[in-house]
Write a protein that holds these residues in place. Structure first.
Motif, short mmCIF file in Angstrom:
data_model
loop_
_atom_site.label_atom_id
_atom_site.label_comp_id
_atom_site.label_asym_id
_atom_site.label_seq_id
_atom_site.Cartn_x
_atom_site.Cartn_y
_atom_site.Cartn_z
N TYR A 77 0.82 -1.20 0.00
CA TYR A 77 0.00 0.00 0.00
C TYR A 77 0.86 1.26 0.00
O TYR A 77 1.65 1.48 0.92
CB TYR A 77 -0.92 0.01 1.23
CG TYR A 77 -2.05 -0.99 1.12
CD1 TYR A 77 -3.07 -0.78 0.20
CD2 TYR A 77 -2.09 -2.12 1.91
CE1 TYR A 77 -4.11 -1.69 0.09
CE2 TYR A 77 -3.13 -3.04 1.81
CZ TYR A 77 -4.14 -2.81 0.90
OH TYR A 77 -5.18 -3.69 0.78
N SER A 79 0.26 4.20 0.77
CA SER A 79 0.10 5.16 1.87
C SER A 79 1.07 4.90 3.01
O SER A 79 1.35 5.80 3.78
CB SER A 79 -1.31 5.08 2.44
OG SER A 79 -2.23 5.43 1.47
N LEU A 135 -5.07 14.38 -7.30
CA LEU A 135 -5.65 14.84 -6.04
C LEU A 135 -7.10 15.24 -6.28
O LEU A 135 -7.78 15.71 -5.38
CB LEU A 135 -4.85 16.02 -5.51
CG LEU A 135 -3.43 15.68 -5.09
CD1 LEU A 135 -2.62 16.94 -4.84
CD2 LEU A 135 -3.42 14.82 -3.84
N MET A 145 -0.09 19.57 -2.98
CA MET A 145 -0.78 19.62 -1.69
C MET A 145 0.28 19.59 -0.60
O MET A 145 1.19 18.77 -0.64
CB MET A 145 -1.73 18.43 -1.56
CG MET A 145 -2.52 18.40 -0.28
SD MET A 145 -4.01 17.36 -0.39
CE MET A 145 -3.36 15.76 0.05
N ARG B 267 -10.95 6.96 -0.89
CA ARG B 267 -9.52 7.19 -1.08
C ARG B 267 -8.98 8.07 0.05
O ARG B 267 -9.60 9.05 0.44
CB ARG B 267 -9.30 8.01 -2.36
CG ARG B 267 -9.27 7.25 -3.60
CD ARG B 267 -8.97 8.21 -4.72
NE ARG B 267 -7.55 8.29 -4.95
CZ ARG B 267 -6.97 9.29 -5.61
NH1 ARG B 267 -7.67 10.28 -6.07
NH2 ARG B 267 -5.68 9.26 -5.83
N ALA B 268 -7.80 7.72 0.52
CA ALA B 268 -7.18 8.50 1.57
C ALA B 268 -6.77 9.89 1.07
O ALA B 268 -6.57 10.81 1.85
CB ALA B 268 -5.97 7.77 2.14
N GLU B 269 -6.66 10.03 -0.26
CA GLU B 269 -6.26 11.33 -0.83
C GLU B 269 -7.39 12.35 -0.78
O GLU B 269 -7.21 13.48 -1.18
CB GLU B 269 -5.81 11.16 -2.29
CG GLU B 269 -4.45 10.52 -2.47
CD GLU B 269 -4.53 9.01 -2.55
OE1 GLU B 269 -5.53 8.44 -2.08
OE2 GLU B 269 -3.62 8.40 -3.11
N TYR B 270 -8.57 11.94 -0.33
CA TYR B 270 -9.70 12.86 -0.26
C TYR B 270 -10.05 13.17 1.18
O TYR B 270 -11.11 12.77 1.70
CB TYR B 270 -10.92 12.22 -0.93
CG TYR B 270 -10.86 12.08 -2.42
CD1 TYR B 270 -9.84 12.64 -3.18
CD2 TYR B 270 -11.87 11.41 -3.10
CE1 TYR B 270 -9.80 12.51 -4.55
CE2 TYR B 270 -11.85 11.28 -4.49
CZ TYR B 270 -10.82 11.83 -5.21
OH TYR B 270 -10.80 11.71 -6.56
N GLY B 308 -8.99 4.12 2.15
CA GLY B 308 -8.09 3.30 1.35
C GLY B 308 -6.66 3.60 1.73
O GLY B 308 -6.38 4.50 2.51
N ALA B 309 -5.74 2.82 1.18
CA ALA B 309 -4.34 3.05 1.51
C ALA B 309 -3.53 3.30 0.25
O ALA B 309 -2.37 2.97 0.15
CB ALA B 309 -3.78 1.89 2.31
#
Lengths: 169, 627
Positions: A77, A79, A135, A145, B267-270, B308-309
């Motif tokens: 992942y 993230s 984004l 960002m 989504r983690a981007e949001y 999400g990741a």
């Protein structure tokens, strides 16, 4: 997404740490559940924003799984980070629109100015840089960002000013 | 806490009366785009300055403002016209101001709010006639749109559940809980012809039938908000602008298939969408419209939000389920389909955000009403994220079947800076690039599939003449190569090889045989991959090869990039008239390829030049050019 690898980060300023007790507590909370590994990683990540190498082995031992499984999840992942992020997390959008409007030049310039590669953090722990895919602010492209604040229509020459403005309260 | 249907009706009537009491409503857009342009300071300015005039102001519908006809100052979801932000809409007249800065607020209050005069300089001006356009609906960008899923986006305060209820929210779920059986709901959705808006286009009602028929004590609804396509942001706008609509849609789906629990995978981007959804869930639970035994009907529904990741492939149904289960998000073979065996082995329905947002109006107005929009095969409306080199970028919702030409030239206002239209990329990394010849194609599922593209989630990127199609194909290939989960060898290795080939072409190192190889590889990746990501990954390459083959050929045969984009295929020259002979370029050139006498025009030795571009950046006289 970006390939992750461990390097010695102990000298990085301001990196948050988790002590052994805190790790144990989180492990205890999730042990035995089917989604324990991901939950443990998510929780730890939310506390210190990265997963240090020594903790990977602690998690493996605590959940009784091979370290390879932990590394596997960690690197799957995007993230999850393996290095502590900077005080200011900079994400450069490389989505279709931003890309067509020259966001790769912004990334290049940021690498130059900060003297780091995407995925890394400056040695003083202030800035970390990352390339992301879209984004969702396409109408304002190219965007970057910084810590959840979106900067619209960024031009490469404005970058030094933007970095300075981050530090102002 | 609302416990019965009667209480709901009474409460809604009260809220509607409250709404009618508002003298004026100032809606300041607080979507990601406008916030980035500083709309929150505009919002605060309105609130403080109207208050300073001694007028009653409220930010929430039920807030006590202390006056008989209060002024509502609200944030709203995305209006869609993001590039013109910060946007301000004033109700009830629907007057629309754009590019509003905190400094403009005084003038708007003084003129418009207190004296009912328009602030003309902030109105939209028709680009052709220069005439001011007063209301939002008259602006060409909005005129051709039909808003169903986005109905409330930009009209209501997303953080206020009361505002949603006052605008008819939670009415659909209340009605069906008392009046309709799950089978009737499925029939209604089947009759509407609604198809999955996430890209697949599978009939939603049919999917539900499978899950309804499956016997299990536990079933799940998953809302797929993992909008990963670069260039697409419609799901984000719905989740940010009308979060309760998504919750209500999920409850309707849950009631139809017999599920009592749902997940929203975002989504983690949001971050903003996550925040607003979480608030919405809490508010709905407190109100008694979500949770255990809703309105005393015995129907319970719980909603969890999962972030999400960051893995694009998690937008694929089975990978998304694996991710919620705490595994690596990798797809698995189907069947069994999630409708039979999904999350934790239970029957699961995964619907896209936009699909779910279409449900409440379908229930209220009926399936036939929905069929009134769009085409026979693709009924309803669809949101698109219009972006790229068009004059008006933003979020649009149109009836299906509208032609690409109308979309690009009427809603989008044609290309910006007088550029020539070259191509439109539709459907993100799984879609294709279409040419001028396709401009009259209707935007529906079948028509696009026939020409090798797809509606996908609805990203629409317009490109002008200075875009290199090989470079575009390379960009998308780079994306899918990066996002391939690695399970299927043809996708994992094939996309990498394809990316290498495309890189070779853009560097002018490829021969004609490479084009054949690229095409062959594309077909292998398509055939040999399990999930949608791999199966559609070669689409951008295949469509550009099909419609822009001459550009590929120029790269491999003549070693030229017709659009002048590929750096390696250009040579650098110095304009002898502009060059002042300052010598800066010669100093910075890493290859020592620039030479010349002091104060005399310099020249570049193209054989030694590395094409790094450093000289262009440093030249103060714009004397260096590429060709």
């Amino acid at each position: 997404m970006n390939e992750k690898h461990y390097q010695c980060n102990c000298s990085l300023a301001g990196a948050k740490k988790l002590d052994e007790q805190a790790v144990d507590k989180i492990l205890q909370k999730h042990r035995g559940k089917p989604d324990a590994l991901l939950q443990v990683l998510l929780e730890m990540h939310s506390l210190i924003d990265y997963i240090p190498e020594n903790i990977v082995f602690q998690i493996a031992e605590g959940l009784d799984i091979p370290p390879a499984d932990v590394f596997g999840m960690l690197t799957y992942y995007p993230s999850f980070k393996t290095a502590p992020p900077g005080k200011y997390k900079i994400s450069v959008c490389l989505g279709t629109n931003c890309y067509l409007r020259g966001s790769s030049r912004i990334l290049e310039r940021l690498c130059q100015v900060l003297n780091i590669e995407p995925g890394d953090t400056t040695p003083d722990g202030k800035f970390s840089l990352e390339a992301v895919r879209c984004l969702g602010a396409c109408a304002l492209s190219p965007v970057i960002m910084i810590n959840e604040v979106v900067y619209p229509q960024v031009e490469p020459q404005k970058i030094p000013d933007i970095l300075i403005s981050c530090e102002k309260p | 806490m609302i416990k019965t249907r009667q209480e709901y009706t009474t409460y809604q009537t009260k809220l509607k009366a409250e709404l009618a009491r508002e003298k004026m409503r100032v809606l300041v857009c607080a979507g990601t785009g406008c916030v980035a342009n500083g709309s929150l300071t505009v919002y605060e300015a309105f609130e403080q300055k109207i208050k300073a005039k001694g007028l009653p102001v409220k930010a929430q519908l039920l807030e006590e403002a202390g006056g008989h006809e209060p002024y509502a100052v609200n944030i709203s979801g995305c209006h869609g016209f993001c590039q013109m932000g910060p946007l301000v809409r004033i109700e009830p007249s629907g007057v629309f101001y754009h590019h509003v800065k905190p400094g403009d607020v005084d003038e708007i209050i003084e003129k418009h709010i207190l004296n009912n005069q328009l602030v003309e300089r902030l109105l939209y001006h028709h680009p052709a006639t220069g005439q001011a356009v007063t209301t939002q609906d008259q602006i060409p960008f909005y005129q051709k749109q039909t808003r169903v899923a986005l109905e409330h986006c930009g009209r209501i305060n997303p953080d206020d559940i009361n505002d949603y209820i006052a605008h008819g929210g939670y009415k659909a779920i209340t009605e069906i809980l008392f009046e309709k059986t799950p089978e009737q709901i499925i029939d209604e959705v089947l009759a509407s012809g609604l198809r999955g808006r996430g890209g697949g286009g599978f009939p939603t009602g049919k999917k539900w039938q499978f899950a309804r028929a499956a016997t299990s004590d536990k079933k799940y609804i998953i809302c797929n908000g993992d909008e990963g396509d670069p260039g697409a942001f419609m799901d984000r706008s719905v989740m940010e602008g009308d979060p309760h609509r998504v919750l209500e849609g999920m409850m309707i789906a849950g009631y139809a298939i017999g599920a009592d629990e749902g997940y929203i995978y975002v989504r983690a981007e949001y971050p903003l969408a996550v925040k607003r959804l979480k608030r919405a869930v809490v508010a709905a639970e407190e109100m008694g419209l979500l949770g255990y035994n809703i309105l005393g009907t015995g129907f319970s529904f719980k909603i969890n939000i999962k972030e999400g990741a960051g893995a694009f492939v998690c937008g694929e149904e089975t990978a998304l389920i694996a991710s919620i289960e705490g595994q690596r998000g990798m797809p698995r073979p189907r069947p069994p389909f999630p409708a039979n065996k999904g999350l934790w082995g239970c029957p699961t329905i995964i619907n896209n955000v936009e699909t779910l947002a279409n449900l409440p109006p379908i229930i209220i107005n009926g399936g036939q009403w929905f069929r009134g929009f769009g085409t026979a095969g693709s009924p309803g409306t669809k949101t698109f994220a219009l972006a790229g080199q068009v004059a008006h970028t933003g979020l649009v919702e149109i009836p299906m079947g509208m032609s690409l030409r109308e979309m690009v030239f009427e809603i989008g206002g044609g290309l910006r800076d007088g550029k020539q239209f070259k191509a439109v990329q539709i459907g993100g990394p799984s879609g294709g690039c279409l040419t001028e010849a396709h401009l009259d194609l209707p935007l529906d599922y079948e028509a696009l599939k026939q020409v090798g593209a797809m509606i996908g989630s609805g990203g629409l990127v317009v490109m002008g003449q200075d875009t290199c199609m090989v470079e575009v194909a390379k960009f998308f290939m780079g994306f899918v190569q990066n996002e391939s989960c690695g399970k299927c060898v043809p996708c994992r290795e094939g996309t990498r090889r394809m990316l290498e080939l495309l890189t070779k072409i853009t560097r002018g190192q490829a021969g004609e045989e490479d084009l054949a190889l690229l095409e062959e590889l594309a077909l292998v990746v398509q055939d040999g991959s399990l999930c949608g990501l791999g199966k559609t990954a070669p689409n951008p390459v295949l469509t550009t090869l099909r419609y822009f083959r001459h550009e590929y050929e120029a790269h491999v045969r003549d070693k030229k990039c017709p659009a002048g984009v590929c750096k390696a295929l250009q040579d650098y020259y110095i304009n002898q008239e502009k060059c002042k002979g300052c010598g800066l370029c010669a100093k910075v050139c890493p290859a020592e390829a620039i030479a010349g006498a002091k104060k005399e025009p310099h020249a570049i030795d193209t054989a030694r030049c590395l094409k790094c571009g450093t000289c262009i950046e440093k030249c103060k006289f714009n004397a260096i050019y590429t060709a």
